[in-house]
Design a protein around this motif. Structure first.
Motif, PDB file in Angstrom:
ATOM      1  N   ASP A   1       0.860  -1.187   0.000  1.00 16.68           N
ATOM      2  CA  ASP A   1       0.000   0.000   0.000  1.00 16.68           C
ATOM      3  C   ASP A   1       0.890   1.227   0.000  1.00 16.68           C
ATOM      4  N   PHE A   2       0.265   2.392  -0.165  1.00 19.64           N
ATOM      5  CA  PHE A   2       1.035   3.631  -0.261  1.00 19.64           C
ATOM      6  C   PHE A   2       1.453   4.176   1.099  1.00 19.64           C
ATOM      7  N   ILE A   3       1.072   3.515   2.192  1.00 19.73           N
ATOM      8  CA  ILE A   3       1.437   3.975   3.542  1.00 19.73           C
ATOM      9  C   ILE A   3       2.600   3.158   4.099  1.00 19.73           C
ATOM     10  N   THR A   4       2.488   1.836   4.036  1.00 24.33           N
ATOM     11  CA  THR A   4       3.536   0.973   4.625  1.00 24.33           C
ATOM     12  C   THR A   4       4.361   0.243   3.581  1.00 24.33           C
TER      13      THR A   4
ATOM     14  N   GLY B   1      -3.322 -24.855 -14.779  1.00 25.82           N
ATOM     15  CA  GLY B   1      -3.271 -23.745 -15.719  1.00 25.82           C
ATOM     16  C   GLY B   1      -3.817 -22.448 -15.180  1.00 25.82           C
ATOM     17  N   ASN B   2      -4.202 -22.400 -13.923  1.00 26.84           N
ATOM     18  CA  ASN B   2      -4.684 -21.156 -13.327  1.00 26.84           C
ATOM     19  C   ASN B   2      -3.527 -20.162 -13.193  1.00 26.84           C
ATOM     20  N   ARG B   3      -3.816 -18.916 -13.500  1.00 26.14           N
ATOM     21  CA  ARG B   3      -2.788 -17.864 -13.473  1.00 26.14           C
ATOM     22  C   ARG B   3      -3.070 -16.898 -12.331  1.00 26.14           C
ATOM     23  N   PHE B   4      -1.968 -16.511 -11.639  1.00 22.96           N
ATOM     24  CA  PHE B   4      -2.062 -15.589 -10.497  1.00 22.96           C
ATOM     25  C   PHE B   4      -1.143 -14.400 -10.763  1.00 22.96           C
ATOM     26  N   GLY B   5      -1.739 -13.205 -10.916  1.00 26.01           N
ATOM     27  CA  GLY B   5      -0.968 -12.007 -11.217  1.00 26.01           C
ATOM     28  C   GLY B   5      -0.445 -11.303  -9.976  1.00 26.01           C
ATOM     29  N   PRO B   6       0.415 -10.327 -10.176  1.00 23.97           N
ATOM     30  CA  PRO B   6       1.010  -9.602  -9.034  1.00 23.97           C
ATOM     31  C   PRO B   6       0.035  -8.590  -8.442  1.00 23.97           C
ATOM     32  N   TRP B   7       0.391  -8.150  -7.220  1.00 26.58           N
ATOM     33  CA  TRP B   7      -0.394  -7.099  -6.578  1.00 26.58           C
ATOM     34  C   TRP B   7      -0.290  -5.811  -7.398  1.00 26.58           C
ATOM     35  N   THR B   8      -1.407  -5.097  -7.526  1.00 26.14           N
ATOM     36  CA  THR B   8      -1.399  -3.794  -8.192  1.00 26.14           C
ATOM     37  C   THR B   8      -2.184  -2.802  -7.344  1.00 26.14           C
ATOM     38  N   LEU B   9      -1.784  -1.538  -7.437  1.00 29.25           N
ATOM     39  CA  LEU B   9      -2.456  -0.459  -6.719  1.00 29.25           C
ATOM     40  C   LEU B   9      -2.964   0.570  -7.711  1.00 29.25           C
ATOM     41  N   SER B  10      -4.027   1.232  -7.369  1.00 33.83           N
ATOM     42  CA  SER B  10      -4.542   2.310  -8.208  1.00 33.83           C
ATOM     43  C   SER B  10      -3.642   3.527  -8.062  1.00 33.83           C
TER      44      SER B  10
ATOM     45  N   PHE C   1      -4.493   6.451  -9.520  1.00 30.33           N
ATOM     46  CA  PHE C   1      -5.297   7.648  -9.788  1.00 30.33           C
ATOM     47  C   PHE C   1      -5.165   8.614  -8.613  1.00 30.33           C
ATOM     48  N   PRO C   2      -4.864   9.891  -8.864  1.00 35.48           N
ATOM     49  CA  PRO C   2      -4.593  10.853  -7.779  1.00 35.48           C
ATOM     50  C   PRO C   2      -5.839  11.304  -7.031  1.00 35.48           C
ATOM     51  N   HIS C   3      -6.435  10.372  -6.280  1.00 34.32           N
ATOM     52  CA  HIS C   3      -7.576  10.694  -5.428  1.00 34.32           C
ATOM     53  C   HIS C   3      -7.476   9.825  -4.179  1.00 34.32           C
ATOM     54  N   LYS C   4      -7.910  10.373  -3.042  1.00 35.97           N
ATOM     55  CA  LYS C   4      -7.764   9.653  -1.785  1.00 35.97           C
ATOM     56  C   LYS C   4      -8.417   8.278  -1.834  1.00 35.97           C
ATOM     57  N   ASP C   5      -9.636   8.196  -2.407  1.00 34.03           N
ATOM     58  CA  ASP C   5     -10.326   6.904  -2.443  1.00 34.03           C
ATOM     59  C   ASP C   5      -9.533   5.876  -3.238  1.00 34.03           C
ATOM     60  N   SER C   6      -8.881   6.313  -4.301  1.00 33.36           N
ATOM     61  CA  SER C   6      -8.106   5.392  -5.128  1.00 33.36           C
ATOM     62  C   SER C   6      -6.787   5.017  -4.451  1.00 33.36           C
ATOM     63  N   LEU C   7      -6.134   6.003  -3.855  1.00 29.08           N
ATOM     64  CA  LEU C   7      -4.819   5.757  -3.264  1.00 29.08           C
ATOM     65  C   LEU C   7      -4.892   4.915  -2.001  1.00 29.08           C
ATOM     66  N   THR C   8      -6.046   4.884  -1.345  1.00 26.17           N
ATOM     67  CA  THR C   8      -6.181   4.075  -0.134  1.00 26.17           C
ATOM     68  C   THR C   8      -6.849   2.732  -0.416  1.00 26.17           C
ATOM     69  N   ARG C   9      -7.121   2.447  -1.680  1.00 23.58           N
ATOM     70  CA  ARG C   9      -7.777   1.197  -2.038  1.00 23.58           C
ATOM     71  C   ARG C   9      -6.824   0.022  -1.823  1.00 23.58           C
ATOM     72  N   THR C  10      -7.373  -1.110  -1.385  1.00 24.14           N
ATOM     73  CA  THR C  10      -6.576  -2.309  -1.143  1.00 24.14           C
ATOM     74  C   THR C  10      -6.010  -2.844  -2.450  1.00 24.14           C
ATOM     75  N   ALA C  11      -4.783  -3.376  -2.385  1.00 23.57           N
ATOM     76  CA  ALA C  11      -4.134  -3.954  -3.564  1.00 23.57           C
ATOM     77  C   ALA C  11      -4.926  -5.161  -4.066  1.00 23.57           C
ATOM     78  N   ILE C  12      -4.959  -5.310  -5.405  1.00 24.99           N
ATOM     79  CA  ILE C  12      -5.636  -6.451  -6.020  1.00 24.99           C
ATOM     80  C   ILE C  12      -4.699  -7.063  -7.066  1.00 24.99           C
ATOM     81  N   PRO C  13      -4.860  -8.364  -7.364  1.00 26.57           N
ATOM     82  CA  PRO C  13      -4.028  -8.970  -8.417  1.00 26.57           C
ATOM     83  C   PRO C  13      -4.357  -8.367  -9.778  1.00 26.57           C
ATOM     84  N   GLY C  14      -3.329  -8.236 -10.613  1.00 31.30           N
ATOM     85  CA  GLY C  14      -3.518  -7.689 -11.950  1.00 31.30           C
ATOM     86  C   GLY C  14      -2.212  -7.737 -12.723  1.00 31.30           C
TER      87      GLY C  14
END
Length: 501
Positions: free
Chosen positions: A18-21, A94-103, A105-118
């Motif tokens: 995340d963008f904090i820790t 054959g299941n694929r697992f992508g890396p963690w990604t963060l949004s 977008f320069p907005h508080k709601d986006s920057l505090t969003r939990t990381a998701i695979p992508g």
């Protein structure tokens, strides 16, 4: 190394970065284990090339981190990333697992969003996690947009389900007895837990602390006054986790008993449970054993310890930690004598007190008043000795003590002056006087001192600030003078004196 540190870090907050820790808190112990277990690899890929590596089987969750040093982006480029590599995992199905990604977008709601695979196309560090699966997991790295060949590093580790591991104290670590210690552990188990401790490996378990949330990972502990091996146990979620054996031992605090030309002595308080003690001397940035003793004192020649620094440890079944470095010549009591005082009490007697660095090797103590023996004492195990002069003479009287050692040597304290007024409230001396005259008083009550000549003219006036007030007479011609002491305007004392020069 960056891949190892990031992959072994303790995740904080929600799963993933995340963008904090960031990727979490560095765990040096886990990083060292990654290196020792050789859970890392390096490789190179070009444009469109792929790298594959099966991961040794494990249970729980597999975490993999990829890190590479990217080329510099062109000046004023909108994208910082030049070479873009992709990291992912696949299982046997054959299941694929992508890396963690963060949004981004320069907005508080986006920057505090939990990381998701992508898919990450912004960073040169990517991390992916996947549960263990039948047939194992495979790491994939592909060059999506690469100029030439790009070198990368990988690190991985299996995170077991409901794991718990004691981190501190470590195996064979020594904790100070009767001291504050921090107990630490690593776990992904949540909820309350209870900690117990026992002495040895077969003693009864004693309650130590209740932990509201085991995931906090640490708790403070006031260690008991013990000397010996101990173990810890955490009970959580219906399971018990016993830690490695460690040692709790008293840390000694040596002090200097005496330091003479040919010998010195250090001493310390006895440690419960200790069978003997070891004394070390600092030599060339390392400690060497100076000797062992069953006593709580140790005598040696100062010339054998060039550094002037010693340390002491207690020994039972195991040796405890060495004391802090003790410079035996610093603030030393000298050759046996730490302090000698002589004070006039309210009854007019003089109280003598002698404080020793140590009574070891001392045969006799004698008390003196200006060369006359007042009495003697046979030393015991104490460090402080006292005597009383019931009928001291008037004036400035000097007292001292003489120490006789077992080898016949005699040591004298410094002479201490005492101002004795006896039955008189004030004493004036010397008379005749030279450049100064002294006035002794039994008490201070804001008295005013006035010196006049024989014609009644005031030549000196000052406030009495000491029981032994020194009055300067410089500038006064030789002759007869009168001195008076006044309280609230009333004269309490008067005397005539002669100034001779």
């Amino acid at each position: 190394m960056a891949a190892v540190l990031i992959n072994s870090a303790t995740d904080l907050g929600a799963p993933g970065p995340d963008f904090i820790t960031g990727f979490g808190a560095v765990d040096a112990r886990a990083a060292a284990r990654t290196v020792v277990d050789r859970r890392y690899a390096t490789g190179r890929v070009g444009q469109g090339n792929a790298f594959q590596m099966p991961v040794p089987a494990g249970t729980g969750t597999l975490r993999v981190t990829m890190r590479y040093t990217d080329l510099e982006a062109p000046a004023n480029s909108a994208r910082a990333l030049t070479n873009d590599l992709d990291l992912w995992l696949t299982d046997a199905a054959g299941n694929r697992f992508g890396p963690w990604t963060l949004s981004a977008f320069p907005h508080k709601d986006s920057l505090t969003r939990t990381a998701i695979p992508g898919r990450d196309s912004l960073n040169n560090t990517e991390q992916v996690q996947a549960r263990s699966a039948a047939g194992g997991l495979t790491i994939h790295v592909q060059g999506r947009k690469v100029s030439g060949l790009q070198t990368f590093a990988l690190a991985w580790q299996w995170i077991p389900d409901n794991y718990f591991e004691w981190d501190a104290p470590a195996f064979a670590e020594t904790l100070d007895a009767r001291a504050r210690a921090t107990l630490r552990w690593s776990t992904n188990i949540g909820g309350p837990g209870k900690i117990f401790y026992r002495q040895g490996d077969s003693g009864n378990w004693q309650p130590l602390a209740n932990v509201l949330n085991v995931e906090e990972g640490q708790v403070g502990w006031e260690t008991p006054p013990a000397f010996g091996p101990m173990q810890l146990r955490m009970d959580v979620a219906g399971k018990s986790f016993t830690g490695p054996q460690f040692l709790v031992a008293p840390r000694l605090r040596p002090a200097t008993g005496f330091i003479c030309e040919d010998s010195a002595l250090v001493w310390w308080a006895a440690a419960p449970g200790a069978s003997r003690y070891r004394v070390y001397a600092l030599e060339n940035d390392a400690y060497r054993l100076l000797g062992e003793t069953v006593d709580t004192t140790f005598a040696f020649r100062p010339s054998t310890v060039v550094s002037g620094i010693v340390a002491v440890s207690a020994v039972a079944q195991q040796e405890g930690a060495r004391s802090a470095a003790h410079r035996f010549s610093a603030n030393a009591p000298g050759c046996y004598v730490r302090n000698f005082t002589a004070d006039l009490d309210a009854a007019g007697a003089v109280q003598l007190q002698l404080e020793l660095g140590t009574p070891v090797g001392l045969r006799n103590i004698r008390w003196f008043r200006q060369g006359m023996v007042l009495g003697s004492a046979t030393p015991g195990n104490g460090f402080v000795y006292a005597a009383t002069d019931e009928r001291p003479p008037q004036g400035i009287v000097y007292y001292y003590a003489e120490l006789e050692l077992a080898n016949g040597r005699r040591i004298l304290t410094d002479a201490v002056p005492v101002a004795v007024t006896g039955a008189e409230e004030y004493i004036l001396f010397p008379n005749p006087a030279g450049e100064w005259i002294r006035l002794l008083a039994k008490g201070l009550r804001g008295q005013q001192i006035v010196v006049t000549d024989m014609q009644g003219r005031v030549r000196k006036s000052l406030r009495m600030e000491s029981l032994q007030q020194e009055i300067p007479l410089g500038g006064l011609p030789a002759g007869n003078y009168w001195i008076g002491v006044y309280e609230d305007g009333k004269r309490q004392f008067g005397a005539r004196f002669v100034k001779v020069r």
